[in-house]
Design a protein around this motif. Structure first.
Motif, short mmCIF file in Angstrom:
data_model
loop_
_atom_site.label_atom_id
_atom_site.label_comp_id
_atom_site.label_asym_id
_atom_site.label_seq_id
_atom_site.Cartn_x
_atom_site.Cartn_y
_atom_site.Cartn_z
N LEU A 71 -3.45 -7.61 6.64
CA LEU A 71 -2.01 -6.77 6.78
C LEU A 71 -2.23 -5.61 5.53
N VAL A 72 -2.85 -5.89 4.50
CA VAL A 72 -2.99 -4.75 3.41
C VAL A 72 -3.70 -3.75 3.94
N ALA A 73 -4.92 -4.08 4.29
CA ALA A 73 -5.75 -3.14 4.82
C ALA A 73 -5.23 -2.66 5.66
N GLU A 74 -4.63 -2.99 6.74
CA GLU A 74 -4.10 -2.27 7.98
C GLU A 74 -3.08 -1.23 7.59
N SER A 75 -2.28 -1.65 6.41
CA SER A 75 -1.36 -0.79 5.77
C SER A 75 -2.02 0.38 5.28
N VAL A 76 -3.25 0.22 4.41
CA VAL A 76 -3.79 1.34 3.78
C VAL A 76 -4.05 2.36 4.82
N GLY A 77 -4.73 1.95 6.28
CA GLY A 77 -5.22 2.63 7.11
C GLY A 77 -3.78 3.40 7.72
N THR A 78 -2.60 2.91 7.79
CA THR A 78 -1.38 3.27 8.25
C THR A 78 -0.86 4.37 7.30
N VAL A 79 -1.05 4.20 5.91
CA VAL A 79 -0.72 5.04 4.84
C VAL A 79 -1.54 6.56 4.88
N CYS A 80 -2.81 6.53 5.40
CA CYS A 80 -3.61 7.38 5.57
C CYS A 80 -3.28 8.26 6.80
N GLU B 120 10.24 6.58 0.72
CA GLU B 120 10.85 5.65 1.72
C GLU B 120 10.45 4.20 1.67
N ALA B 121 9.17 3.99 1.46
CA ALA B 121 8.63 2.79 1.23
C ALA B 121 9.43 2.02 -0.01
N VAL B 122 9.62 2.41 -1.16
CA VAL B 122 10.35 2.03 -2.23
C VAL B 122 11.67 1.75 -2.00
N PRO C 119 0.89 -1.33 -0.10
CA PRO C 119 0.07 -0.14 0.05
C PRO C 119 0.81 1.34 -0.16
N PRO C 120 2.01 1.33 0.69
CA PRO C 120 2.75 2.55 0.79
C PRO C 120 3.09 2.99 -0.73
N VAL C 121 3.73 1.76 -1.24
CA VAL C 121 4.27 2.11 -2.77
C VAL C 121 3.09 2.62 -3.70
N LEU C 122 2.19 1.82 -3.54
CA LEU C 122 0.70 2.24 -4.64
C LEU C 122 0.20 3.27 -4.12
N LEU C 123 -0.09 3.58 -2.82
CA LEU C 123 -1.29 4.54 -2.78
C LEU C 123 -0.83 5.84 -1.91
N GLY C 124 0.49 5.80 -1.48
CA GLY C 124 0.98 6.88 -0.69
C GLY C 124 0.78 8.23 -1.26
N PRO C 125 0.91 8.56 -2.48
CA PRO C 125 0.61 9.69 -3.24
C PRO C 125 -0.67 10.56 -3.11
N ILE C 126 -1.50 9.23 -3.48
CA ILE C 126 -3.08 9.58 -3.33
C ILE C 126 -3.48 9.70 -2.23
N LEU D 123 1.26 19.95 2.89
CA LEU D 123 2.12 18.96 3.70
C LEU D 123 1.64 17.79 3.58
N GLY D 124 0.20 17.32 3.45
CA GLY D 124 -0.11 15.92 3.56
C GLY D 124 0.57 15.33 2.06
N ARG D 125 0.35 15.95 0.89
CA ARG D 125 0.99 15.50 -0.47
C ARG D 125 2.25 15.27 -0.45
N VAL D 126 2.85 16.29 0.23
CA VAL D 126 4.36 16.24 0.25
C VAL D 126 4.84 15.09 1.02
N GLY D 127 4.32 15.08 2.24
CA GLY D 127 4.56 13.81 3.46
C GLY D 127 4.48 12.57 2.67
N ALA D 128 3.22 12.42 1.93
CA ALA D 128 2.88 11.18 1.56
C ALA D 128 3.78 10.58 0.21
N VAL D 129 4.43 11.68 -0.55
CA VAL D 129 5.23 11.37 -1.50
C VAL D 129 6.47 10.94 -0.83
N LEU D 130 7.05 11.55 0.26
CA LEU D 130 8.35 11.15 0.83
C LEU D 130 8.21 9.78 1.50
#
Length: 410
Positions: free
Chosen positions: A106-115, A350-352, A55-62, A339-346
């Motif tokens: 674990l994927v669903a939990e990680s989606v929550g953490t990504v947000c 990091e995940a990649v 999820p961090p790799v695929l959904l982080g920026p969104i 800041l949310g968008r920039v932080g998520a891209v960062l």
């Protein structure tokens, strides 16, 4: 560090973050151990880690766009509820045929953490301002991370044998629900302009964040520096357990090394509070990365547990200093609306980088040796230190001291 705790909303935000983090670390050992017990497969066990990277790799920026579009307080609450429901799925996993539910959970939990993670990071400056209280808040979070690393994994492993897997799952579910309640108890903040539009608008807003990241010297430099460092760090993390088993007396010695890393995190946090507002940020970040590289060399060159433990403390202290300095700089140079968008891209970068490093470290070690792989990673960390000195502004950053945003009266 205590200055930030005088602010009620930060106390609640800190509690929410801390209690949910502790619940997650209670399962760090338990989930892979449970999958191994059910399947007997190392490959199936390894997929538990891969599921959390996806999820961090695929959904982080969104996720960053959504964090900047929506009320961040509501995002954190919904993320906690999602994580609680996801982890609750583990309660029905009872035989090898159910293991797919572990990966789904674990994927669903990680989606929550990504947000949750970029929402919490973007909301913190709104609550405490961007002055000394911000560096104190980040230092306190680093202390919390150190304590959780120190006690969470070992406690989860011990409780797994005493209370069983399902008790740990219920405990983690409870921590996410407690986190949601704590966030709900914070004051509502005045909402920014409401954004509208569909999928196209989401990508337009994502582009705005990327344009800012590309044009802001400090933020773009940190994207590169953190990527190099975390790739090297992940490669050595992937090698730490086999190195500990072969060189440091088995799993018991390896566990002590992990605890020593947690001690280092605790020691590094006060250094952040003392140094981050006093020294040139580029030089401070470069020095902390160089110190981390020295710690890596000493740790993977250790022939005994007695030599490895202080080296691990050194890695933890300088590594935590590096990460918190970078986070504080990003929060200070980035306008809060993006800041949310920039932080998520960062976070996605990091995940990649972490994923690549975790794959590369063992591959290099298999082709050469653990010692050679460690030297490559140490060299990459030194390179990151040089990049920090060259690319990050050298002059001390001007520290603004605005009052925290007033809660909405509506």
């Amino acid at each position: 560090m205590l200055q930030a705790l005088r602010i009620r909303d930060f106390r609640l935000l800190w509690f929410a973050r801390s209690v949910s983090l502790l619940g997650s670390w209670l399962l760090v050992v338990a989930i892979p151990a449970h999958v191994l017990h059910l399947t007997g497969s190392l490959a199936a066990t390894g997929l538990t880690l891969a599921a959390e990277f996806l999820p961090p790799v695929l959904l982080g920026p969104i996720a960053g766009v959504l964090v900047d579009r929506w009320d961040r307080r509501r995002v954190m609450v919904l993320a906690d509820v999602l994580r609680a429901v996801a982890i609750g799925l583990l309660l029905v996993v009872r035989d090898p045929g159910d293991v797919w539910l572990v990966y789904a959970a674990l994927v669903a939990e990680s989606v929550g953490t990504v947000c949750f993670r970029p929402a919490a990071q973007a909301h913190t400056p709104v609550v405490v301002g961007t002055g000394p209280a911000l560096s104190g808040a980040n230092s306190l979070n680093a202390v919390t991370d150190g304590v959780v690393r120190l006690v969470g994994g070992p406690a989860g492993g011990a409780l797994l044998g005493v209370a069983g897997f399902h008790v740990l799952v219920w405990a983690d579910v409870a921590t996410y629900l407690l986190s949601a309640v704590a966030v709900l108890a914070t004051a509502r903040r005045t909402a920014g302009p409401r954004r509208r539009g569909g999928v196209r608008a989401v990508f337009v807003e994502l582009g705005e964040g990327l344009v800012f990241l590309r044009g802001e010297r400090t933020a773009s430099a940190l994207f590169v520096v953190n990527g190099v460092f975390l790739c090297a760090n992940a490669s050595l993390t992937a090698l730490l357990v086999p190195f500990g088993v072969r060189q440091l007396g088995g799993t018991g010695g390896t566990g002590l090394v992990l605890s020593a890393l947690g001690v280092g995190f605790l020691l590094g946090a006060p250094l952040v509070r003392v140094l981050v507002d006093r020294l040139p940020p580029g030089h401070l970040l470069g020095a902390s990365l160089a110190g981390t590289a020295v710690g890596f060399v000493l740790l993977f060159g250790s022939a005994s547990l007695g030599a490895a433990l202080p080296s691990a403390v050194l890695v933890g202290a300088f590594g935590s200093l590096s990460l918190v300095v970078a986070q504080t700089l990003v929060q200070r140079v980035t306008p809060n609306p993006v800041l949310g968008r920039v932080g998520a891209v960062l976070f996605t970068g990091e995940a990649v980088a972490t994923f690549v490093g975790a794959l590369a470290g063992p591959v290099v070690a298999e082709a050469t040796s653990v010692a050679a792989a460690a030297l490559v990673a140490c060299g990459a960390t030194v390179f990151a230190a040089v990049l920090a000195v060259v690319l990050v502004p050298r002059s001390p950053m001007r520290v603004e001291r605005p009052e925290p945003e007033a809660p909405s009266v509506r």
